[in-house]
Scaffold this motif. Structure first.
Motif, short mmCIF file in Angstrom:
data_model
loop_
_atom_site.label_atom_id
_atom_site.label_comp_id
_atom_site.label_asym_id
_atom_site.label_seq_id
_atom_site.Cartn_x
_atom_site.Cartn_y
_atom_site.Cartn_z
N LEU A 215 4.17 -8.74 2.13
CA LEU A 215 5.17 -7.41 2.25
C LEU A 215 4.61 -6.35 1.54
CD1 LEU A 215 8.61 -9.25 1.49
CD2 LEU A 215 7.73 -8.68 3.62
N VAL A 216 4.17 -6.43 0.47
CA VAL A 216 3.46 -5.02 -0.16
C VAL A 216 2.24 -4.70 0.63
CG1 VAL A 216 1.68 -6.14 -1.93
CG2 VAL A 216 3.19 -4.27 -2.58
N VAL A 221 -0.20 -0.22 3.37
CA VAL A 221 -0.83 0.60 4.59
C VAL A 221 -0.11 2.01 4.69
CG1 VAL A 221 -0.70 0.49 7.16
CG2 VAL A 221 -1.28 -1.70 5.92
N THR A 222 0.94 2.21 4.71
CA THR A 222 1.81 3.46 4.76
C THR A 222 1.38 4.35 3.59
OG1 THR A 222 3.75 2.59 3.57
CG2 THR A 222 3.75 2.34 5.94
N TYR A 223 1.44 3.80 2.17
CA TYR A 223 0.73 4.76 1.15
C TYR A 223 -0.49 5.09 1.49
CZ TYR A 223 0.24 5.87 -3.62
OH TYR A 223 -0.02 6.59 -4.83
N GLY A 224 -1.58 4.11 2.06
CA GLY A 224 -2.88 4.78 2.33
C GLY A 224 -2.98 5.89 3.22
N SER A 336 -4.38 -7.30 -5.04
CA SER A 336 -5.30 -7.40 -3.99
C SER A 336 -4.69 -7.01 -2.55
CB SER A 336 -6.11 -8.68 -3.79
OG SER A 336 -6.85 -8.89 -5.17
N ALA A 337 -3.67 -7.57 -2.32
CA ALA A 337 -2.87 -7.16 -0.97
C ALA A 337 -2.58 -5.91 -0.94
CB ALA A 337 -1.57 -8.16 -0.88
N PHE A 338 -2.17 -5.32 -2.03
CA PHE A 338 -1.90 -3.82 -2.01
C PHE A 338 -3.08 -2.91 -1.83
CE2 PHE A 338 -0.50 0.21 -4.18
CZ PHE A 338 0.46 0.59 -3.47
N ASP A 339 -4.12 -3.23 -2.54
CA ASP A 339 -5.40 -2.63 -2.17
C ASP A 339 -5.90 -2.66 -0.84
OD1 ASP A 339 -5.40 -1.62 -4.86
OD2 ASP A 339 -6.79 -3.06 -5.55
N LEU A 340 -5.81 -4.12 -0.40
CA LEU A 340 -6.12 -4.01 1.06
C LEU A 340 -5.41 -3.34 2.09
CD1 LEU A 340 -7.91 -5.83 3.18
CD2 LEU A 340 -6.26 -7.42 3.09
N ILE A 342 -3.95 -0.59 1.35
CA ILE A 342 -4.28 1.04 1.32
C ILE A 342 -5.51 1.27 1.94
CG2 ILE A 342 -5.20 2.84 -0.19
CD1 ILE A 342 -3.18 1.50 -2.30
N GLY A 343 -6.76 0.46 2.01
CA GLY A 343 -7.92 0.55 2.46
C GLY A 343 -7.61 0.40 4.06
N ALA A 344 -6.81 -0.47 4.58
CA ALA A 344 -6.72 -0.90 6.24
C ALA A 344 -5.63 0.39 6.73
CB ALA A 344 -5.95 -2.14 6.11
N GLY A 345 -4.75 1.11 5.84
CA GLY A 345 -4.09 2.06 6.27
C GLY A 345 -4.70 3.48 6.56
N ALA A 346 -5.70 3.52 5.49
CA ALA A 346 -6.62 4.65 5.58
C ALA A 346 -7.57 4.48 6.64
CB ALA A 346 -7.38 4.76 4.21
N MET A 347 -7.96 3.51 7.30
CA MET A 347 -8.97 3.36 8.39
C MET A 347 -8.19 3.36 9.66
SD MET A 347 -12.13 0.69 7.22
CE MET A 347 -10.82 -0.54 6.52
N LEU A 348 -7.17 2.41 9.62
CA LEU A 348 -6.31 2.29 11.05
C LEU A 348 -5.66 3.59 11.55
CD1 LEU A 348 -5.12 -1.40 10.42
CD2 LEU A 348 -7.20 -0.59 11.75
N LEU A 349 -4.89 4.05 10.22
CA LEU A 349 -3.89 5.29 10.57
C LEU A 349 -4.94 6.43 10.74
CD1 LEU A 349 -1.09 4.75 8.16
CD2 LEU A 349 -1.18 4.41 10.61
#
Length: 395
Positions: A215-216, A221-224, A336-340, A342-349
């Motif tokens: 969930l986090v 993703v949105t925060y990133g 780790s899930a939160f960091d992942l 953020i990173g995924a959000g920055a790339m995908l979005l």
């Protein structure tokens, strides 16, 4: 459980202020390191690597830090994390090339990942179980205050006195964090000294923390998407001062966290995680349509309130689900899930924004929150059905 157990003990206050000074020193570098890299001759790719390398190294180290917390102990792991962080901040000024800055940034992320995972674990040790949501809310409030102050102080120091003073003050704040953490009593985790077999239960990832961590990840993703692209969105939408978003977002985070934490303790996670997700979605939707500073502020208040309610409640829920001797691994899994995310959000979005623009990208971010809500509600329904079968006579 006794709701009157003391929360504001000397150890908790010292830990909260120690965490606060670490976060201020870190947040001072968020808007200024890209400027430093540019001054050293870096391009847009190098500036992007400042964020991604830091996130990747923190993501990699967190599970190992979590396991070390449960096996080696809290204090030595915290000392290693803070020492690495301090050495990196002090060393930036002497890095003559962009490559050296980026290399140091990777090590900096390791120190950050270790230190923040450890602070969260020690806080969960100190907070009474019956007040865990409230305690995590207050603990997170100090981080939110640092988010509001750090960038402003960092930009002022860099612009008024230069990068040398910026790195010096950030180093002093990190050293102060180390000093304040020294008197904190860090009890050995329950079960310390018992040799446990190397099974899944004693591995790097805590299985019982996986669902809150999922969930986090959606929140990340949105925060990133926000921290990476809000400045570019401002240019696209023609809005004046994007700093208003960060200010009101941080203030909303700070104010909502203790309130949401008390609600979590008294009513349970459903009363926080469901409305918090809805408020976040509303904030993203308003942000996507914003063309004025007023819209930006409204979006910041809504997103900050929702995020500030959900994130620490998810962390408190994670700690509730695991045994005391696995709190380190649980926090490592969670962060780790939160960091992942953020990173995924920055790339995908970022890819989405390139195709359809930033406004539509933020509307697509609402879909991520809807997925969070659907998965969470499915879990709640499943758990209620399971309990009704186990206790047919209960209401």
């Amino acid at each position: 459980m006794n709701q009157t157990e003391p929360l504001w003990t000397k150890d908790f206050v010292l830990l909260a202020f120690s965490n606060f000074f670490l976060f201020v020193g870190f947040q001072m570098l968020i808007p200024t390191l890209p400027l430093f890299v540019t001054e050293r001759g870096g391009d847009q790719l190098a500036v992007g690597l400042v964020v991604s390398l830091f996130t990747v190294s923190a993501l990699i180290v967190r599970p190992f830090a979590g396991k070390a917390l449960d096996s080696v102990g809290r204090r030595p792991v915290l000392l290693v994390g803070l020492a690495l962080f301090l050495l990196c901040v002090a060393g930036y000024y002497w890095m003559a090339t962009v490559a050296l800055v980026l290399g140091l940034r990777f090590v900096h992320g390791i120190g950050w990942g270790i230190a923040t995972t450890t602070f969260g674990t020690i806080a969960s040790d100190l907070i009474p179980a019956a007040r865990r949501g409230e305690g995590m809310g207050y603990f997170g409030m100090f981080s939110s205050l640092a988010m509001a102050l750090g960038p402003l102080v960092g930009l002022w120091l860099a612009q008024s006195f230069g990068f040398g003073w910026l790195f010096l003050i950030s180093s002093v704040l990190t050293a102060l964090a180390m000093l304040l953490s020294k008197p904190v009593k860090m009890a050995a985790p329950a079960g310390a000294g018992r040799r446990q077999p190397e099974t899944k239960r004693s591995g790097l990832v805590e299985q019982k923390a996986l669902f809150p961590s999922l969930l986090v990840l959606f929140l990340g993703v949105t925060y990133g998407g926000i921290v990476s692209f809000i400045t570019l969105f401002r240019q696209e939408a023609g809005i004046g001062n994007v700093g208003l978003f960060f200010l009101f977002n941080a203030l909303s985070l700070m104010l909502i966290r203790p309130v949401a934490g008390k609600l979590f303790d008294r009513k349970g996670h459903l009363w926080v995680l469901l409305p918090g997700g809805i408020v976040m979605a509303a904030g993203l939707l308003i942000l996507s349509y914003s063309t004025t500073s007023f819209g930006l502020i409204a979006a910041a208040i809504l997103f900050g309130s929702g995020f500030g309610a959900v994130q620490p409640s998810l962390q408190a829920w994670t700690i509730h689900r695991v045994s005391p001797e696995r709190r380190g691994a649980a926090n490592g899994t969670f962060f780790s899930a939160f960091d992942l995310g953020i990173g995924a959000g920055a790339m995908l979005l970022g890819a989405v924004a390139k195709a359809i623009g930033f406004a539509l990208m933020y509307r697509c971010s609402v879909i991520v929150i809807l997925l969070y809500l659907i998965i969470y509600l499915a879990y709640v329904i499943k758990e209620r059905r399971r309990h009704s079968h186990l206790q047919p006579g209960s209401s």
